[in-house]
Design a protein around this motif. Structure first.
Motif, PDB file in Angstrom:
ATOM      1  N   VAL A   1    -100.761 -76.090 -36.843  1.00 33.54           N
ATOM      2  CA  VAL A   1    -100.082 -74.941 -37.433  1.00 33.54           C
ATOM      3  C   VAL A   1     -98.753 -74.722 -36.714  1.00 33.54           C
ATOM      4  CG1 VAL A   1    -100.260 -72.490 -37.985  1.00 33.54           C
ATOM      5  CG2 VAL A   1    -102.328 -73.920 -37.923  1.00 33.54           C
ATOM      6  N   GLY A   2     -97.693 -74.507 -37.465  1.00 35.62           N
ATOM      7  CA  GLY A   2     -96.399 -74.188 -36.883  1.00 35.62           C
ATOM      8  C   GLY A   2     -96.113 -72.708 -36.990  1.00 35.62           C
ATOM      9  N   LEU A   3     -95.467 -72.155 -35.972  1.00 32.11           N
ATOM     10  CA  LEU A   3     -95.071 -70.748 -35.954  1.00 32.11           C
ATOM     11  C   LEU A   3     -93.584 -70.692 -35.655  1.00 32.11           C
ATOM     12  CD1 LEU A   3     -97.975 -69.226 -33.819  1.00 32.11           C
ATOM     13  CD2 LEU A   3     -97.687 -69.015 -36.284  1.00 32.11           C
TER      14      LEU A   3
ATOM     15  N   LEU B   1     -91.844 -78.847 -35.946  1.00 30.95           N
ATOM     16  CA  LEU B   1     -92.489 -78.232 -37.109  1.00 30.95           C
ATOM     17  C   LEU B   1     -92.825 -79.250 -38.190  1.00 30.95           C
ATOM     18  CD1 LEU B   1     -90.362 -74.959 -37.397  1.00 30.95           C
ATOM     19  CD2 LEU B   1     -92.590 -75.261 -36.301  1.00 30.95           C
ATOM     20  N   ARG B   2     -92.185 -80.426 -38.120  1.00 25.32           N
ATOM     21  CA  ARG B   2     -92.508 -81.465 -39.115  1.00 25.32           C
ATOM     22  C   ARG B   2     -93.926 -81.993 -38.934  1.00 25.32           C
ATOM     23  NH1 ARG B   2     -87.166 -83.549 -37.649  1.00 25.32           N
ATOM     24  NH2 ARG B   2     -85.638 -82.674 -39.122  1.00 25.32           N
TER      25      ARG B   2
ATOM     26  N   PRO C   1    -100.031 -75.770 -42.203  1.00 21.38           N
ATOM     27  CA  PRO C   1     -98.819 -75.107 -42.676  1.00 21.38           C
ATOM     28  C   PRO C   1     -97.878 -74.726 -41.537  1.00 21.38           C
ATOM     29  CG  PRO C   1    -100.551 -73.514 -42.491  1.00 21.38           C
ATOM     30  CD  PRO C   1    -101.169 -74.830 -42.082  1.00 21.38           C
ATOM     31  N   VAL C   2     -96.688 -74.240 -41.930  1.00 19.02           N
ATOM     32  CA  VAL C   2     -95.753 -73.610 -41.004  1.00 19.02           C
ATOM     33  C   VAL C   2     -95.649 -72.142 -41.401  1.00 19.02           C
ATOM     34  CG1 VAL C   2     -93.379 -73.516 -40.198  1.00 19.02           C
ATOM     35  CG2 VAL C   2     -94.452 -75.726 -40.627  1.00 19.02           C
ATOM     36  N   LEU C   3     -95.873 -71.257 -40.443  1.00 20.67           N
ATOM     37  CA  LEU C   3     -95.831 -69.819 -40.706  1.00 20.67           C
ATOM     38  C   LEU C   3     -94.545 -69.238 -40.153  1.00 20.67           C
ATOM     39  CD1 LEU C   3     -99.471 -68.867 -39.632  1.00 20.67           C
ATOM     40  CD2 LEU C   3     -98.668 -69.731 -41.831  1.00 20.67           C
ATOM     41  N   ARG C   4     -93.787 -68.586 -41.026  1.00 20.57           N
ATOM     42  CA  ARG C   4     -92.582 -67.897 -40.568  1.00 20.57           C
ATOM     43  C   ARG C   4     -92.923 -66.416 -40.410  1.00 20.57           C
ATOM     44  NH1 ARG C   4     -87.424 -69.108 -40.248  1.00 20.57           N
ATOM     45  NH2 ARG C   4     -87.769 -71.056 -41.396  1.00 20.57           N
ATOM     46  N   LEU C   5     -92.781 -65.922 -39.189  1.00 24.45           N
ATOM     47  CA  LEU C   5     -93.070 -64.517 -38.909  1.00 24.45           C
ATOM     48  C   LEU C   5     -91.806 -63.709 -39.112  1.00 24.45           C
ATOM     49  CD1 LEU C   5     -95.227 -64.839 -35.665  1.00 24.45           C
ATOM     50  CD2 LEU C   5     -95.944 -64.981 -38.050  1.00 24.45           C
ATOM     51  N   ALA C   6     -91.909 -62.656 -39.892  1.00 25.53           N
ATOM     52  CA  ALA C   6     -90.750 -61.804 -40.154  1.00 25.53           C
ATOM     53  C   ALA C   6     -91.221 -60.378 -40.320  1.00 25.53           C
ATOM     54  CB  ALA C   6     -90.011 -62.270 -41.410  1.00 25.53           C
TER      55      ALA C   6
END
Length: 554
Positions: free
Chosen positions: A348-350, A521-522, A526-531
């Motif tokens: 998992v990407g953050l 991140l590749r 998934p990759v999770l974008r925190l906003a």
């Protein structure tokens, strides 16, 4: 009150009770022998002088041998007792301290993570050194009441032959002296506390400025730093001056009480029997002198109380937590951001803006921050219901700024394997996966090369890769990697990412990778974008991350 420290010291007293008993008996022998030695010496000299004045017949019949033998015996007993008290008493104290410091360190590590994170290097050092030294002084004083009691009893034995009046006057003087000593102790306690506080602040400030020495030189702030240390040191000097002034009052109290007791005993003793009067006066003086150790303990009471309270906060046990249901060997992770938990083996990407809470999320998983109310769970069990040991066993962590010991490459790697069962091939394999093996092989002693303070002989990128290799060595189902390729040039980054991908495929480990850079991140899906709307509020937030939104990045 310091309940945690009191229980700990009580356990140490039980553990060292045989040595402490010897020290207490020796202290009693020392003070009793001192009182008897001086009292009999006073009687002997006075009686011998009177016998000489009475003429040859009386002088020839005077018994010189018995009192001389008693004086010699008490002198030897005092010397031997003092030696035994110092050696055995300090041995007991040092043995206790050899267990106290590791216990304090273990308590820091086992306690709430927030408490440990609040401790600066200087603060931790002052507690482990100066506060424990105050503890040593307190432990060494355990035999003092025995010595004071023995001095009182021996003094009474010297005074009572001269009558009840001088004995009563001495007892009243002793009681008044101790009472006034307690009043002085209460009045001077704030000054003693201030010395401990100011000493700790000076060490804390000094450690912080030394750590920033390169920056201070770069900006030409050496004089400012020196002045800042001087100001902090001035506070300590002022506090020490106040304590010294109060010490003068304690010394005046003891000196005045000693003279007063001797004069009262001499005045109330029978005037017609000068040897008994001399013995009573000296015995009364030594009774007060025997209480001197108690007065010195009262004088140091403020510093001791402050040190005890500072140590007691570290010894407070962590809250006991237990999972309602045990977590599995390969737990699924729920980050509390909505959606299904991540199965074992998921990478998992953050990512997201700085200060949004990515590192805080990893620290919650590791139990380094409170996860209460965050919704985060392992195998459906909330993080706050899992004991820290079980929680941390699920993760191998490589933080942004991995701390390195002042030691060798091998010692720093073996932090991940405290049981020492890792073979050398595993160490080299981890270094290969972190793209650091070639650099270590080129070092003068290879794995046994000394790295200096916090890896000073390595570059920033090499320190980061050594922290990564250390995480690889920990046998855990999940890797937590915080900015693993920061400070690496593109070629080295590509090498590290390629070997990380191969390692994850080989081991089947899952990973949570925090990164602002696209290359790490590749690896992730998934990759999770925190906003979130209030980005800055998350930088110091210790509450739940429920206001964050999860976005899958293609």
């Amino acid at each position: 009150m310091t309940p945690h420290l009191s229980r700990f010291l009580a356990a140490e007293r039980r553990h060292e009770r045989s040595r402490l008993l010897v020290a207490c008996v020796s202290a009693a022998c020392v003070t009793a022998a001192s009182v008897l030695l001086l009292g009999i010496s006073g009687w002997f000299l006075t009686a011998a002088a009177l016998a000489g004045l009475a003429g040859p017949l009386v002088a020839n019949g005077f018994n010189y041998f018995t009192p001389a033998a008693l004086i010699r015996m008490f002198a030897i007993l005092r010397t031997a007792g003092r030696y035994a008290e110092r050696v055995v008493g300090h041995e007991a104290a040092l043995r206790a301290l050899s267990r106290i410091r590791p216990a304090l360190f273990a308590a820091i590590l086992a306690g709430p993570a927030e408490r440990a994170l609040r401790l600066t290097m200087g603060d931790a050092s002052s507690r482990m050194v100066q506060d424990v030294d105050a503890l040593e002084a307190r432990f060494v004083r355990i035999p003092v009441p025995w010595g004071t009691t023995a001095a009182f009893l021996a003094g009474m034995a010297m005074i009572l032959p001269a009558g009840l009046a001088p004995a009563f006057a001495t007892a009243v003087t002793l009681g008044a002296t101790l009472g006034l000593g307690c009043i002085l102790a209460r009045t001077s306690e704030a000054a003693g506390r201030e010395v401990q506080i100011a000493n700790g602040l000076l060490k804390e400030r000094y450690a912080g400025l030394v750590a920033a020495s390169a920056e201070l030189r770069a900006y030409g702030l050496e004089d400012w730093a020196a002045q800042d240390i001087a100001r902090t040191g001035e506070r300590l000097l002022t506090a020490q001056a106040r304590v010294t002034a109060w010490g003068g009052w304690f010394a005046l109290l003891q000196g005045t009480a000693t003279g007063l007791a001797a004069m009262l005993a001499l005045a109330l003793a029978p005037a017609h029997h000068l040897p008994l009067a001399a013995m009573a006066a000296l015995g009364a003086a030594m009774v007060i002198d025997g209480a001197g150790a108690v007065l010195r303990g009262l004088e140091a009471q403020g510093g001791w109380h402050e040190a005890a309270e500072r140590l007691d906060t570290l010894l407070a046990p962590p809250p006991v937590t237990a999972a309602a249901d045990p977590i599995g060997a390969d737990p699924a992770i729920d980050l509390g951001l909505g959606g299904a938990p991540f199965a074992p083996g998921t990478v998992v990407g953050l990512t997201g803006p700085s200060g949004i809470g990515k590192t805080s999320l990893l620290e919650r998983l590791m139990g380094l921050r409170s996860a209460l109310g965050s919704g985060m769970a392992l195998d459906g069990v909330p993080l706050e219901a899992i004991d820290p040991a079980s929680l941390r066993a699920a993760f191998a962590y490589a933080p942004q700024d991995a701390a390195l010991l002042a030691g060798t490459v091998r010692a720093n790697l073996l932090l991940a394997c405290p049981d020492g069962e890792t073979d050398e091939d595993s160490l080299w394999s981890a270094l290969e996966d972190a793209a650091l093996a070639t650099r270590v092989r080129a070092m003068p002693q290879g794995l046994d090369t000394w790295l200096g303070e916090n890896g000073a002989r390595l570059s920033g990128g090499e320190r980061r890769r050594l922290g990564l290799a250390r995480a690889y060595l920990r046998p855990a189902p999940w890797l937590l990697l915080d900015e693993p390729t920061a400070a690496l040039d593109p070629a080295v980054e590509a090498l590290v990412i390629g070997r990380l991908a191969a390692r994850l495929a080989r081991t089947g480990q899952g990973a949570l990778i925090v990164s602002h850079r696209p290359a790490p991140l590749r690896l992730c899906s998934p990759v999770l974008r925190l906003a979130g709307a209030g980005q800055e509020s998350f930088a110091s937030s210790t509450g739940p991350l429920s206001d964050l939104h999860r976005v899958t990045v293609a």
